[in-house]
Scaffold this motif. Structure first.
Motif, PDB file in Angstrom:
ATOM      1  N   GLN A 109     -29.296 -18.606 -87.107  1.00  0.00           N
ATOM      2  CA  GLN A 109     -30.095 -18.176 -88.246  1.00  0.00           C
ATOM      3  C   GLN A 109     -31.506 -18.758 -88.213  1.00  0.00           C
ATOM      4  O   GLN A 109     -32.454 -18.111 -88.647  1.00  0.00           O
ATOM      5  CB  GLN A 109     -29.416 -18.584 -89.565  1.00  0.00           C
ATOM      6  N   VAL A 110     -31.658 -19.991 -87.711  1.00  0.00           N
ATOM      7  CA  VAL A 110     -33.001 -20.576 -87.728  1.00  0.00           C
ATOM      8  C   VAL A 110     -33.833 -20.088 -86.550  1.00  0.00           C
ATOM      9  O   VAL A 110     -35.028 -20.372 -86.491  1.00  0.00           O
ATOM     10  CB  VAL A 110     -32.963 -22.122 -87.699  1.00  0.00           C
ATOM     11  N   LEU A 111     -33.212 -19.375 -85.632  1.00  0.00           N
ATOM     12  CA  LEU A 111     -33.965 -18.892 -84.485  1.00  0.00           C
ATOM     13  C   LEU A 111     -34.419 -17.456 -84.667  1.00  0.00           C
ATOM     14  O   LEU A 111     -35.147 -16.924 -83.836  1.00  0.00           O
ATOM     15  CB  LEU A 111     -33.111 -18.990 -83.213  1.00  0.00           C
ATOM     16  N   LEU A 112     -33.988 -16.822 -85.755  1.00  0.00           N
ATOM     17  CA  LEU A 112     -34.320 -15.416 -85.960  1.00  0.00           C
ATOM     18  C   LEU A 112     -35.817 -15.169 -85.963  1.00  0.00           C
ATOM     19  O   LEU A 112     -36.322 -14.290 -85.274  1.00  0.00           O
ATOM     20  CB  LEU A 112     -33.747 -14.922 -87.299  1.00  0.00           C
ATOM     21  N   ILE A 113     -36.524 -15.944 -86.763  1.00  0.00           N
ATOM     22  CA  ILE A 113     -37.960 -15.708 -86.885  1.00  0.00           C
ATOM     23  C   ILE A 113     -38.694 -15.971 -85.578  1.00  0.00           C
ATOM     24  O   ILE A 113     -39.455 -15.128 -85.118  1.00  0.00           O
ATOM     25  CB  ILE A 113     -38.553 -16.539 -88.052  1.00  0.00           C
ATOM     26  N   PRO A 114     -38.489 -17.138 -84.925  1.00  0.00           N
ATOM     27  CA  PRO A 114     -39.183 -17.341 -83.644  1.00  0.00           C
ATOM     28  C   PRO A 114     -38.874 -16.265 -82.613  1.00  0.00           C
ATOM     29  O   PRO A 114     -39.782 -15.790 -81.935  1.00  0.00           O
ATOM     30  CB  PRO A 114     -38.661 -18.704 -83.180  1.00  0.00           C
ATOM     31  N   HIS A 115     -37.622 -15.854 -82.502  1.00  0.00           N
ATOM     32  CA  HIS A 115     -37.278 -14.800 -81.550  1.00  0.00           C
ATOM     33  C   HIS A 115     -38.047 -13.532 -81.858  1.00  0.00           C
ATOM     34  O   HIS A 115     -38.591 -12.878 -80.972  1.00  0.00           O
ATOM     35  CB  HIS A 115     -35.779 -14.478 -81.620  1.00  0.00           C
ATOM     36  N   TYR A 116     -38.087 -13.199 -83.145  1.00  0.00           N
ATOM     37  CA  TYR A 116     -38.776 -11.979 -83.522  1.00  0.00           C
ATOM     38  C   TYR A 116     -40.238 -12.055 -83.136  1.00  0.00           C
ATOM     39  O   TYR A 116     -40.816 -11.086 -82.644  1.00  0.00           O
ATOM     40  CB  TYR A 116     -38.634 -11.737 -85.025  1.00  0.00           C
ATOM     41  N   LEU A 117     -40.847 -13.218 -83.350  1.00  0.00           N
ATOM     42  CA  LEU A 117     -42.265 -13.348 -83.024  1.00  0.00           C
ATOM     43  C   LEU A 117     -42.517 -13.169 -81.533  1.00  0.00           C
ATOM     44  O   LEU A 117     -43.501 -12.547 -81.128  1.00  0.00           O
ATOM     45  CB  LEU A 117     -42.780 -14.709 -83.495  1.00  0.00           C
ATOM     46  N   THR A 143     -27.637 -24.542 -75.835  1.00  0.00           N
ATOM     47  CA  THR A 143     -28.258 -23.348 -76.420  1.00  0.00           C
ATOM     48  C   THR A 143     -27.351 -22.686 -77.436  1.00  0.00           C
ATOM     49  O   THR A 143     -27.795 -21.903 -78.263  1.00  0.00           O
ATOM     50  CB  THR A 143     -28.612 -22.296 -75.356  1.00  0.00           C
ATOM     51  N   MET A 144     -26.048 -23.010 -77.395  1.00  0.00           N
ATOM     52  CA  MET A 144     -25.135 -22.401 -78.355  1.00  0.00           C
ATOM     53  C   MET A 144     -24.959 -23.249 -79.604  1.00  0.00           C
ATOM     54  O   MET A 144     -24.285 -22.833 -80.545  1.00  0.00           O
ATOM     55  CB  MET A 144     -23.762 -22.209 -77.708  1.00  0.00           C
ATOM     56  N   MET A 145     -25.532 -24.450 -79.578  1.00  0.00           N
ATOM     57  CA  MET A 145     -25.212 -25.382 -80.656  1.00  0.00           C
ATOM     58  C   MET A 145     -26.157 -25.290 -81.847  1.00  0.00           C
ATOM     59  O   MET A 145     -25.892 -25.892 -82.884  1.00  0.00           O
ATOM     60  CB  MET A 145     -25.253 -26.818 -80.117  1.00  0.00           C
ATOM     61  N   LEU A 146     -27.258 -24.585 -81.674  1.00  0.00           N
ATOM     62  CA  LEU A 146     -28.175 -24.471 -82.808  1.00  0.00           C
ATOM     63  C   LEU A 146     -27.845 -23.183 -83.553  1.00  0.00           C
ATOM     64  O   LEU A 146     -27.816 -22.123 -82.945  1.00  0.00           O
ATOM     65  CB  LEU A 146     -29.608 -24.435 -82.285  1.00  0.00           C
ATOM     66  N   PRO A 147     -27.586 -23.253 -84.867  1.00  0.00           N
ATOM     67  CA  PRO A 147     -27.205 -22.039 -85.598  1.00  0.00           C
ATOM     68  C   PRO A 147     -28.271 -20.960 -85.428  1.00  0.00           C
ATOM     69  O   PRO A 147     -29.453 -21.205 -85.647  1.00  0.00           O
ATOM     70  CB  PRO A 147     -27.133 -22.504 -87.052  1.00  0.00           C
ATOM     71  N   ILE A 163     -32.568  -6.546 -86.710  1.00  0.00           N
ATOM     72  CA  ILE A 163     -33.828  -7.282 -86.676  1.00  0.00           C
ATOM     73  C   ILE A 163     -34.890  -6.518 -85.920  1.00  0.00           C
ATOM     74  O   ILE A 163     -36.049  -6.490 -86.322  1.00  0.00           O
ATOM     75  CB  ILE A 163     -33.622  -8.649 -86.005  1.00  0.00           C
TER      76      ILE A 163
END
Lengths: 312, 470, 286
Positions: free
Chosen positions: C128-136, C122-126, C224
C-alpha cells in the motif's frame, strides 16, 4: 567443480549475474526507487494529494508510533493471527497435499475442488463466509447446534445449554474465525507441497518398507526431509504473508468488533488512504518491515539445521 | 508504400514477427545438424525479440514527451453500470450541442477517491471530476480544484447557484465563500417502507407527517409491525432496520442532538439530547426489539427490506433503482419529528474542475451543460438521485407515479448538512466503533457517549465538551 | 515386527483407501460450497438472493440472468483484454523467474546470499505504501493507461514469490546430472535448458497455473494504471455490478463471475495432471 567454500571465479560471477540480471534490473529500476522513496516518506507529514502540504518531521512519525495505543493493539492482533495461522496452515496444506498425492480414482477432480477457493476468491467467498459465520442461522453454528443436541441426547445433558460462539461478531472469536477462513484458502501452499511430494522418489519408500518402517516413521524420516525445501518456502511465505493480513479484515469486519481484527496493515491502510497521513503510514510500514525481516532471518538461519537440499 | 512497410517492420510487431521466423529457422537448422548456423540464428532471433520489446516499451515514453497530446475532454465518475449508461446519454446530448468537443468517459469502477487522489498528485487528473461532498474539505485544501466563481459569470454559460439550486447543495461545495464544485445531484433521506409488509401486518401506512412517539407514531407503528408470523418463537418481521450513524442522523436531529457545532470545530455529542438519541438508537434493538439484533439477520444494508423481513428503513433515492429492479412494492414516508425537532441528512455530488486542466473552457461548458435542465432531466429519469437543479424536480417526481418520490423533494425543507470536515473518515471510524458495541448491548449509551467525548484522536482535532466523571 | 499375511495387507489397504475417499469427499463438500452457492445465486432473481432462510438453488432458474449480465458490459472485450494481459505476464514470469531462480539455486556468484535476502525483503514492505511511488515512475515513463506496468515487471523477474519457489526446487535436484553434463563440456545455458528445465516440469506447471490465475484476477494493478474503460480486464468490469449504497446486483455479479472464472477452473483441471512425478525416476541413481 568449486564448492561453496571456495571463492567463485570471475566467469562464474559473470554467469551468475547474467542469469539473475532480469530481476536485478527490475529491482534497481522499479523496486529500489519506490522503497527508498517510501523510506523518506516516513520522515515527513503529507496528505498525498499535493506536494505543497509536505512538512518535515524527522523521527516524529516513529515517536508517534511508539506512543500510539492502536499500534500496540494492531501488532498484538497481527502476531496472534500469524503465530497461529502459519503452523496451522502449513499442517492443513501438507495434509491435503498428502491426501491428493494418493492414487485415488478421480484425484484430478479432487485436486481441482480443493484448489477452487484460491481460484474463486473475492466477493462470492466473502458473502458465503458471512453467512457461514452467522450466529443464529449460519452453517457453522447450525452444525454445532446439531452436534450439541446429539451429545445431549446421548446423555451429556449440559450440552444443551452450551452457548455457541458469535464468530466474527464477537471480539473473542473474530480472529479465530478469520484464521479458520484462511485454512480454507490454503490452495497455493497445498499445490506447492503436492509438487514437492511428487518429486520424492518411490525407491526411498520401497527401501524403507523393506526395512520394516511404519507409516509415521516413513513420514518423519523420508517425506519431511525430502520436502523440507518446500516447507522452508511455505514457512517463509507464510510469515511474510500473514504479517500483512489485510483483505478479509478490510472486507468483512473492518477492524471490529472493538478493534479485535484491527490488523497492522489495515491500520496502516486507514491512516494512508482514509486519514491522508502518508508519512505516518510509511513509518508504520517500515516498522513492520523490520519485524518481518527479523523473523525471516531467524528462519533462514535455522534452516541450515533442518532443510535438506538434494543438490548440495 | 515502402515507408509503411519499413515502418511496420521496425515496429514491435514487425520485429517480433522477424524473431519468430528466425527462431523457426534456427530450430530447423538444429534439426539438420547445422549447429553453427542454428546458434547464430538463435542469437539473431533473440536480438530481434529484444529490439521489439524495447520498441514496444519506449514507444509510449516517446509519445508521452514528444508527441501531440490527445484532445478529448476527460470526465471521471463512479457508479454501477446504470450510472455508466446515464453518463453515456448525457455525453451524447452534450455532443449534439457542442459537436467540436469530444468527451472521454473515464469510468472508475472501484476505489474512486483513491484513484482521484493519485491522479491529482501526478497532475494527471481528468478535466471534469464527479466528486462527493464528504471528501470535499480534504481535497479543497490541496488546491487542486479550480475555483468556479468567475466561471459562473461567463456570459452565455452562467450558473446562478443561489437562485437555481437547492440551498444545501450549494453550501456543500463552498469553502471560505468560494465555490469549488457545481452540484449535479444528490438526495436526502426519508423512511422507505415495504407496502406488502404493512398490508400483511394490517397496519395503516404512515401519515403525511408523523412523530416518533404517540399513537400512530413511528415507535407505535414499529411495534405493530414486529411479529413472529410462523410461530417458531423467533421474530420474522421487524418494524425497522437500525442503520449506521450516518443514516441515523435524521433521528439524531429529531432529538435535538448534533455531532459538531455550526463552525464544525467543537464536538457537541454530549448532554441530554445526545443521550436521548443514542438511548432510542439502542432501545430499538434491545428494549423495544423492533429492530433485528446482530445475529438475527445475515443480509446487510437495506437488502433485508427487499424480502419484507424488515418493514422500514432509512435511505435516499439511490435505494430505489435496485428496489424497482427487484419489483418490491415500496413507498416513501417523511422522517418523523421528535421531541427535539425535525431534520434529515442530505448529501450531494458535484462536478469539479481540475485546477491543472488544459481545457478549462471546454470543461466549463460541460459542467454548465450537465447542471442545466436538459441534462438534469436525464438524471431525473434514472431516479438514482434528486437533480440539484430545482427546476428539474417535477421531472424527478413524475418519473415514477407509483411511489411518492415528491417526499424526497419536500424533505429539503427540513434537511440539514452532515457534520463534514477534513476528519470525516476518522470520525466515522471512531463513532462507528463505539456504536458497534452499543448496538450489541456491550456498552451503555452513556458510556458510548463518554468514550467518544474523551477519545484521544478526536480530542486532537475538535474542542471537546467538559465531561463529568462517571 | 508383526508378520502379516497377504490378505491382511489387502484388507488394510482397502480400509485405508475407504478412509481416504471419505475424507476426500467430505472435505470436497466444504470446499465446493461457495462455488455451489455462487452458481445458485447466479440463477436467482435478485430478491431471492437475500431470501431468508437462504435457498441453494432457485426454482425456476432464471436462465436470463446470464445473457442479461453479459450484455450490460462489453464482456467479450474485457475477457480479451484480460487474456492479453495474462498471457503477456505469465509467459514473462515463468521465463524470467525460472532463470533467476536457477541463478540463486545452482550458480555460485559473489553476493548471492545478500541478493537473496534483498529478494525476500522486497516482499516485506506492505504494498500500500508503494502505490504512489510506483505510479509516479510509470507516469514518468509515459506508461499509464497502457498494459506495460502490468506486463513488463513480470518479465523482470516477476516478483520474488516465484523466484524463491524456483530456487527451492532447483536446489532439490541432485548434482550428479549437472556434474556429468559439465564433464561433457556443456555451458551454463545448456545445463539449465537441457537438464534442469525438463526436471522442473511439475514446478513450471505449478508456477504457470498460479501466475495465470493471479493475473487473471488481479484488479489492483489495472485499477491504478488503466483509465480507458475499454482496456479494462474482467476483474475491473465485474465491479460494475457492485453499487456501494443500495445493494449490489448480486445475481448479475454472480452470473458474470461464473463466466469469468470458469475458464480458470478448466485450465487448472487440465493442467494439474502434468504436475506428476518428474523424470527423476527414470534418470537418477540406481
Amino acid at each position: 567443480m568449486p564448492t561453496l567454500k571456495q571463492k567463485p571465479t570471475r566467469s562464474q560471477n559473470r554467469t551468475g549475474y547474467l542469469f539473475a540480471s532480469p530481476w536485478l534490473f527490475g529491482f534497481f529500476a522499479l523496486t529500489l526507487g519506490p522503497m527508498v522513496l517510501s523510506f523518506l516518506f516516513a520522515f515527513i507529514r503529507w496528505d498525498g494529494i499535493s506536494v505543497d502540504t509536505i512538512k518535515w518531521v524527522g523521527l516524529g512519525n516513529y515517536a508517534r508510533a511508539m506512543r500510539d495505543p492502536d499500534v500496540g493493539i494492531a501488532l498484538w492482533n497481527t502476531a496472534y493471527y500469524s503465530f497461529i495461522s502459519v503452523p496451522l496452515g502449513l499442517s492443513v496444506a501438507l495434509g491435503l497435499a498428502m491426501l491428493l498425492n494418493q492414487k485415488l480414482r478421480g484425484i484430478s477432480l479432487f485436486r481441482t475442488i480443493f484448489y477452487m477457493p484460491s481460484v474463486i476468491g473475492g466477493v462470492a467467498t466473502i458473502m458465503m463466509w458471512i453467512w457461514v459465520f452467522n450466529p443464529e442461522y449460519g452453517l457453522l453454528n447450525g452444525a454445532l447446534r446439531q452436534g450439541c443436541n446429539l451429545l445431549a441426547a446421548m446423555g451429556l445433558t449440559s450440552a444443551r445449554t452450551w452457548v455457541l460462539p458469535q464468530w466474527i461478531f464477537s471480539a473473542r472469536w473474530a480472529k479465530p474465525s478469520l484464521i479458520l477462513m484462511s485454512m480454507w484458502g490454503a490452495g497455493a501452499s497445498m499445490l506447492i507441497f503436492l509438487a514437492a511430494l511428487q518429486n520424492v522418489p518411490d525407491s526411498l519408500y520401497e527401501a524403507a518398507d523393506l526395512d520394516g518402517a511404519g507409516r509415521w516413521s516413513k513420514f518423519l524420516h523420508i517425506t519431511v526431509p525430502q520436502i523440507s525445501p518446500a516447507i522452508f518456502f511455505n514457512l517463509i511465505m507464510g510469515i511474510i504473508g500473514s504479517f500483512q493480513v489485510f483483505a478479509q479484515a478490510f472486507l468483512m469486519t473492518n477492524g471490529g468488533p472493538n478493534k479485535a481484527t484491527l490488523f497492522y496493515v489495515l491500520y496502516l491502510y486507514n491512516k494512508a488512504f482514509q486519514d491522508f497521513e502518508i508519512g505516518y503510514a510509511s513509518a508504520l510500514a517500515w516498522i513492520l518491515f523490520v519485524i518481518i525481516l527479523f523473523f525471516t532471518l531467524l528462519v533462514i538461519r535455522s534452516s541450515k539445521v533442518w532443510v535438506y537440499y538434494e543438490g548440495d | 508504400m515502402l515507408l509503411i512497410v519499413s515502418s511496420w517492420l521496425f515496429s514491435e510487431f514487425g520485429l517480433w514477427l522477424v524473431a519468430a521466423l528466425v527462431t523457426l529457422a534456427a530450430v530447423g537448422a538444429m534439426r539438420l545438424d547445422l549447429r553453427r548456423a542454428g546458434g547464430v540464428l538463435g542469437w539473431v532471433a533473440f536480438a530481434a525479440f529484444v529490439a521489439g520489446a524495447l520498441t514496444w516499451m519506449f514507444r509510449d515514453t516517446y509519445a508521452h514527451y514528444f508527441a501531440h497530446k490527445e484532445d478529448a475532454l476527460r470526465l471521471s465518475y463512479w457508479g454501477s453500470y446504470r450510472e455508466h449508461e446515464m453518463w453515456k446519454e448525457i455525453v451524447k446530448a452534450f455532443h449534439t450541442r457542442y459537436p467540436d468537443i469530444t468527451v472521454k468517459q473515464e469510468y472508475i469502477t472501484d476505489r474512486y477517491e483513491g484513484k482521484i487522489q493519485q491522479l491529482l498528485l501526478a497532475d494527471d487528473a481528468p478535466d471534469v471530476i464527479l466528486f462527493q461532498d464528504e471528501p470535499m474539505p480534504r481535497f479543497v485544501t490541496s488546491g487542486k480544484f479550480q475555483q468556479l466563481d468567475e466561471y459562473c459569470k461567463t456570459p452565455g454559460l452562467e450558473v446562478n447557484l443561489q437562485r437555481d439550486y437547492w440551498a444545501t447543495a450549494v453550501g456543500s461545495f463552498q469553502q471560505d465563500g468560494k465555490t469549488y464544485g457545481i452540484p449535479i445531484w444528490g438526495g436526502d433521506c426519508c423512511v422507505i417502507y415495504n407496502r406488502a409488509a404493512f398490508r400483511n401486518a394490517g397496519v395503516p401506512e404512515p401519515p403525511e407527517r408523523w412523530s416518533l412517539y404517540g399513537k400512530g407514531g413511528f415507535l407505535d407503528t414499529c411495534q405493530r409491525l414486529t411479529a413472529d408470523t410462523d410461530g417458531d418463537g423467533r421474530l420474522d418481521r421487524f418494524g425497522f432496520l437500525v442503520p449506521g450513524w450516518v443514516y441515523w442522523l435524521p433521528f439524531h436531529y429529531a432529538f435535538g442532538a448534533t455531532y459538531l457545532d455550526p463552525t464544525r470545530s467543537k464536538w457537541t455529542l454530549w448532554g441530554p439530547e445526545a443521550k436521548g438519541s443514542y438511548t432510542f438508537y439502542r432501545d430499538l434493538r434491545h428494549n423495544y426489539h423492533v429492530s433485528p439484533q446482530r445475529g438475527e439477520l445475515t443480509e446487510g444494508g437495506n437488502v433485508a427490506f427487499m424480502t419484507g423481513r424488515v418493514a422500514m428503513f432509512v435511505s435516499g433515492p439511490w435505494a430505489m433503482p435496485p428496489l424497482n429492479e427487484a419489483g418490491v412494492d415500496f413507498d416513501v414516508a417523511h422522517i418523523p419529528a421528535g421531541p427535539g425537532g425535525h431534520g434529515t441528512r442530505v448529501t450531494w455530488d458535484s462536478l469539479v474542475m481540475f485546477a491543472g486542466s488544459k481545457k478549462k473552457d471546454a470543461a466549463w461548458r460541460f459542467i454548465h451543460f450537465a447542471t442545466s435542465l436538459p441534462a438534469q432531466k436525464i438524471i431525473a429519469k434514472f431516479q438514482r438521485s434528486v437533480p440539484a437543479l430545482k427546476a428539474a424536480k417535477d421531472a424527478f417526481v413524475s418519473q415514477n407515479p407509483k411511489v411518492r418520490t415528491r417526499r424526497f423533494i419536500e424533505a429539503f425543507d427540513y434537511a440539514r448538512f452532515q457534520p463534514i470536515t477534513m476528519h470525516w473518515n476518522l470520525m466515522s471510524r471512531e463513532v462507528g466503533g463505539a456504536l458497534d458495541l452499543m448496538l450489541d448491548d456491550k456498552l451503555t449509551p452513556t458510556d458510548a457517549l463518554r468514550r467518544l467525548a474523551t477519545n484521544e484522536q478526536l480530542s486532537e482535532r475538535f474542542a471537546m465538551p467538559k465531561v463529568d466523571a462517571p | 515386527m508383526k508378520r502379516r499375511t497377504a490378505t491382511e495387507y489387502k484388507l488394510r489397504r482397502k480400509a485405508f483407501r475407504t478412509v481416504l475417499y471419505t475424507l476426500a469427499i467430505g472435505l470436497s463438500l466444504t470446499f465446493l460450497f461457495p462455488v455451489v452457492w455462487a452458481v445458485g445465486a447466479s440463477f436467482k432473481p435478485l430478491i431471492e438472493v437475500y431470501r431468508f432462510p437462504p435457498t441453494l438453488f432457485p426454482w425456476p432458474p432464471q436462465w436470463q440472468n446470464y445473457p442479461a449480465a453479459l450484455s450490460k458490459l462489453p464482456f467479450a472485450r474485457f475477457i480479451g483484454n484480460t487474456f492479453v494481459i495474462t498471457m503477456g505476464a505469465t509467459l514473462g514470469q515463468v521465463f524470467s523467474a525460472s532463470l533467476v531462480g536457477y541463478a540463486f539455486a545452482r550458480l555460485h556468484w559473489r553476493g548471492r546470499s545478500f541478493w537473496f535476502v534483498c529478494l525476500l525483503a522486497t516482499m516485506m514492505l506492505p504494498g500500500q505504501v508503494l502505490l504512489i511511488p510506483h505510479y509516479l515512475i510509470f507516469k514518468n515513463l509515459g506508461w499509464v493507461n497502457t498494459y506495460k506496468p502490468l506486463i513488463v515487471p513480470a518479465w523482470l523477474g516477476g516478483g520474488a514469490f516465484f523466484i524463491f519457489l524456483f530456487r527451492q526446487f532447483f536446489k532439490g535436484i541432485p548434482s550428479e546430472l549437472e556434474d556429468a553434463a559439465r564433464i561433457d563440456g556443456a555451458n551454463e545455458l545448456q545445463i539449465y535448458a537441457r537438464i534442469f528445465l525438463p526436471l522442473a516440469k511439475p514446478i513450471l506447471i505449478t508456477v504457470a497455473i498460479m501466475s495465470f490465475i493471479g493475473h487473471w484476477k488481479n484488479f489492483m494493478g489495472p485499477l491504478i494504471y488503466l483509465s480507458d474503460y475499454e482496456r479494462y480486464p474482467i476483474a475491473l468490469g465485474l465491479r460494475m455490478y457492485q453499487q456501494v449504497e443500495g445493494g449490489s446486483f448480486v445475481h448479475y455479479l454472480m452470473a458474470a463471475s461464473v463466466v469469468a472464472l470458469f475458464p480458470l477452473l478448466i485450465l487448472f483441471f487440465l493442467a494439474q495432471r502434468y504436475i506428476t512425478k518428474g523424470l527423476l525416476l527414470t534418470g537418477s541413481k540406481a
